[in-house]
Design a protein around this motif. Structure first.
Motif, mmCIF file in Angstrom:
data_model
loop_
_atom_site.group_PDB
_atom_site.id
_atom_site.type_symbol
_atom_site.label_atom_id
_atom_site.label_comp_id
_atom_site.label_asym_id
_atom_site.label_seq_id
_atom_site.Cartn_x
_atom_site.Cartn_y
_atom_site.Cartn_z
ATOM 1 N N GLN A 1 2.567 33.407 -31.929
ATOM 2 C CA GLN A 1 3.987 33.763 -31.911
ATOM 3 C C GLN A 1 4.313 34.961 -31.021
ATOM 4 O O GLN A 1 5.434 35.106 -30.577
ATOM 5 C CB GLN A 1 4.491 34.068 -33.331
ATOM 6 C CG GLN A 1 4.327 32.936 -34.311
ATOM 7 C CD GLN A 1 5.189 31.736 -33.937
ATOM 8 O OE1 GLN A 1 6.202 31.882 -33.267
ATOM 9 N NE2 GLN A 1 4.769 30.549 -34.336
ATOM 10 N N SER B 1 10.604 30.832 -26.463
ATOM 11 C CA SER B 1 11.929 30.729 -27.081
ATOM 12 C C SER B 1 12.302 32.079 -27.669
ATOM 13 O O SER B 1 11.510 33.022 -27.648
ATOM 14 C CB SER B 1 11.897 29.661 -28.170
ATOM 15 O OG SER B 1 10.911 30.012 -29.114
ATOM 16 N N GLY B 2 13.528 32.188 -28.161
ATOM 17 C CA GLY B 2 13.972 33.399 -28.835
ATOM 18 C C GLY B 2 14.138 34.571 -27.883
ATOM 19 O O GLY B 2 14.526 34.404 -26.721
ATOM 20 N N ASP B 3 13.818 35.769 -28.376
ATOM 21 C CA ASP B 3 14.034 36.994 -27.610
ATOM 22 C C ASP B 3 13.219 37.035 -26.333
ATOM 23 O O ASP B 3 13.659 37.571 -25.313
ATOM 24 C CB ASP B 3 13.699 38.212 -28.478
ATOM 25 C CG ASP B 3 14.764 38.418 -29.544
ATOM 26 O OD1 ASP B 3 15.850 37.806 -29.404
ATOM 27 O OD2 ASP B 3 14.506 39.154 -30.507
ATOM 28 N N ILE B 4 12.011 36.474 -26.386
ATOM 29 C CA ILE B 4 11.155 36.478 -25.202
ATOM 30 C C ILE B 4 11.806 35.647 -24.104
ATOM 31 O O ILE B 4 11.786 36.003 -22.920
ATOM 32 C CB ILE B 4 9.753 35.922 -25.553
ATOM 33 C CG1 ILE B 4 9.154 36.723 -26.707
ATOM 34 C CG2 ILE B 4 8.852 35.900 -24.320
ATOM 35 C CD1 ILE B 4 8.153 37.752 -26.353
ATOM 36 N N ARG C 1 15.025 35.203 -23.768
ATOM 37 C CA ARG C 1 16.155 35.995 -23.267
ATOM 38 C C ARG C 1 15.681 37.009 -22.238
ATOM 39 O O ARG C 1 16.286 37.214 -21.174
ATOM 40 C CB ARG C 1 16.814 36.745 -24.429
ATOM 41 C CG ARG C 1 17.989 35.984 -25.007
ATOM 42 C CD ARG C 1 18.563 36.704 -26.198
ATOM 43 N NE ARG C 1 18.951 38.064 -25.932
ATOM 44 C CZ ARG C 1 18.965 39.031 -26.865
ATOM 45 N NH1 ARG C 1 18.582 38.765 -28.088
ATOM 46 N NH2 ARG C 1 19.354 40.244 -26.557
ATOM 47 N N LEU C 2 14.552 37.630 -22.595
ATOM 48 C CA LEU C 2 13.967 38.632 -21.705
ATOM 49 C C LEU C 2 13.589 37.994 -20.371
ATOM 50 O O LEU C 2 13.887 38.535 -19.296
ATOM 51 C CB LEU C 2 12.725 39.213 -22.392
ATOM 52 C CG LEU C 2 12.253 40.571 -21.960
ATOM 53 C CD1 LEU C 2 13.347 41.604 -22.239
ATOM 54 C CD2 LEU C 2 10.986 40.950 -22.709
ATOM 55 N N ARG D 1 14.814 35.318 -19.070
ATOM 56 C CA ARG D 1 16.016 34.901 -18.338
ATOM 57 C C ARG D 1 16.666 36.105 -17.654
ATOM 58 O O ARG D 1 17.026 36.047 -16.490
ATOM 59 C CB ARG D 1 17.009 34.235 -19.288
ATOM 60 C CG ARG D 1 17.824 33.165 -18.609
ATOM 61 C CD ARG D 1 18.538 32.268 -19.595
ATOM 62 N NE ARG D 1 17.660 31.394 -20.324
ATOM 63 C CZ ARG D 1 17.513 31.404 -21.644
ATOM 64 N NH1 ARG D 1 18.186 32.264 -22.385
ATOM 65 N NH2 ARG D 1 16.695 30.560 -22.217
ATOM 66 N N SER D 2 16.787 37.230 -18.368
ATOM 67 C CA SER D 2 17.454 38.378 -17.743
ATOM 68 C C SER D 2 16.590 38.960 -16.621
ATOM 69 O O SER D 2 17.100 39.421 -15.613
ATOM 70 C CB SER D 2 17.802 39.456 -18.774
ATOM 71 O OG SER D 2 16.656 39.886 -19.408
#
Ligand code: HEC
Length: 275
Positions: free
Chosen positions: A215, A243-246, A248-249, A251-252
């Protein structure tokens, strides 16, 4: 980086789980031990009661030979370490050990002082107070029961006897049983608990490691790989399988590098704009 996160995450978890499991096991062992000892005391008190009941007939008929026979056969039983009957004065009337017959025991001795601690002796003892534990002269751990032998109407009425009805207590029975079987059971229990805690430890630490790896560490590693390999200033199209916060990270980060790349190409396309 991963190895430091690894150790920082797993070492405290392993320590916490180990501590918790050990504390639970120690607590459980103490409770089980107390319960087993209490059960053992109840058994021994029942045994003492049985002895008193089985000697009752011989006592009523003042049949000392039968009484002495009963006491020595009980004493011959496997786990019985000692068995003696005291008269009210503390004189050993019957015992498995012939050598200690007719000896006087002081009322301050262990087994007597539970009742004789105060000026006026207690007439009866609770189940737990009748028991005492000690190591005998052969080095064996013994659980001993001191049971009062009460006067009954039949005793004071018996033609042969000299007990008057004012006497409440005629004597005491002292029987000691070996603690070896209990110690053996406790030893086995202890070993099983050690194996059991080991199994729980391996399972929990293994599960925590696998979960953390799946995870947390694997997505971080994928993200690190993804950000470290830009092609021509752009991040690869192959987005990590996270997936999740990772995600998002990732992608940004991707947007940021794309933006930087765009600015860089704009700047190199119009080199004279500033002057
Ligand atoms: C269950 C409690 C109890 C136990 C155990 C007990 N006694 Fe007593 N004892 C009494 C009582 C109660 C009396 C008074 C009995 C009566 O007057 O009927 C007494 C009386 C006596 C007396 C005579 C009175 C006195 O106080 O001097 C002696 C001696 C004595 N006990 C010694 C012993 C010895 C030795 C032991 C241990 C082997 C022992 N007792 C164990 C309750 C107990």
């Amino acid at each position: 980086m991963l190895s430091s996160i690894n150790s920082r995450a797993i070492v405290p978890v392993a320590c916490a789980v180990t501590g918790f499991v050990i504390a639970c096991c120690v607590l459980l062992f103490t409770f089980v031990k107390e319960d087993l000892i209490r059960g053992e005391i109840h058994h021994a008190v029942d045994l003492a009661d049985t002895v008193i009941k089985s000697t009752r007939y011989a006592m009523l008929h003042d049949d000392r030979e039968t009484l002495s026979n009963i006491i020595s056969s009980i004493g011959d039983q496997n786990q019985v370490e000692h068995v003696r009957i005291f008269n009210k004065k503390g004189l050993i009337m019957f015992s498995r050990e012939q050598g200690e017959l007719d000896k006087f025991i002081d009322k301050s001795a262990a087994g007597c002082n539970e009742c004789h601690a105060e000026e006026k002796p207690k007439g009866s003892l609770g189940t737990m107070a009748q028991a005492r534990q000690f190591t005998n002269k052969d080095g064996k751990d013994v659980l001993a029961i001191t049971a009062p032998i009460y006067n009954e109407p039949e005793c004071s009425n018996a033609a042969c006897h000299f007990h008057t009805s004012e006497q409440s207590l005629l004597g005491t029975l002292d029987i000691g049983v070996s603690q070896d079987p209990l110690k053996q059971t406790l030893g086995q229990l202890q070993n099983r608990m050690i194996v059991f805690s080991g199994m729980i430890l391996i399972l929990t630490v293994g599960a925590v490691c696998a979960l953390l790896y799946r995870q947390v560490f694997l997505p971080i590693k994928q993200l690190a790989d993804f950000t470290e390999t830009p092609v021509n200033g752009r991040l690869g199209e192959e987005f990590p399988d996270v997936s999740g916060d990772i995600a998002r990270l990732a992608r940004s980060f991707q947007e940021m590098t794309n933006r930087v790349h765009e600015l860089e190409t704009k700047a190199s396309a119009k080199p004279d704009d500033d002057s």
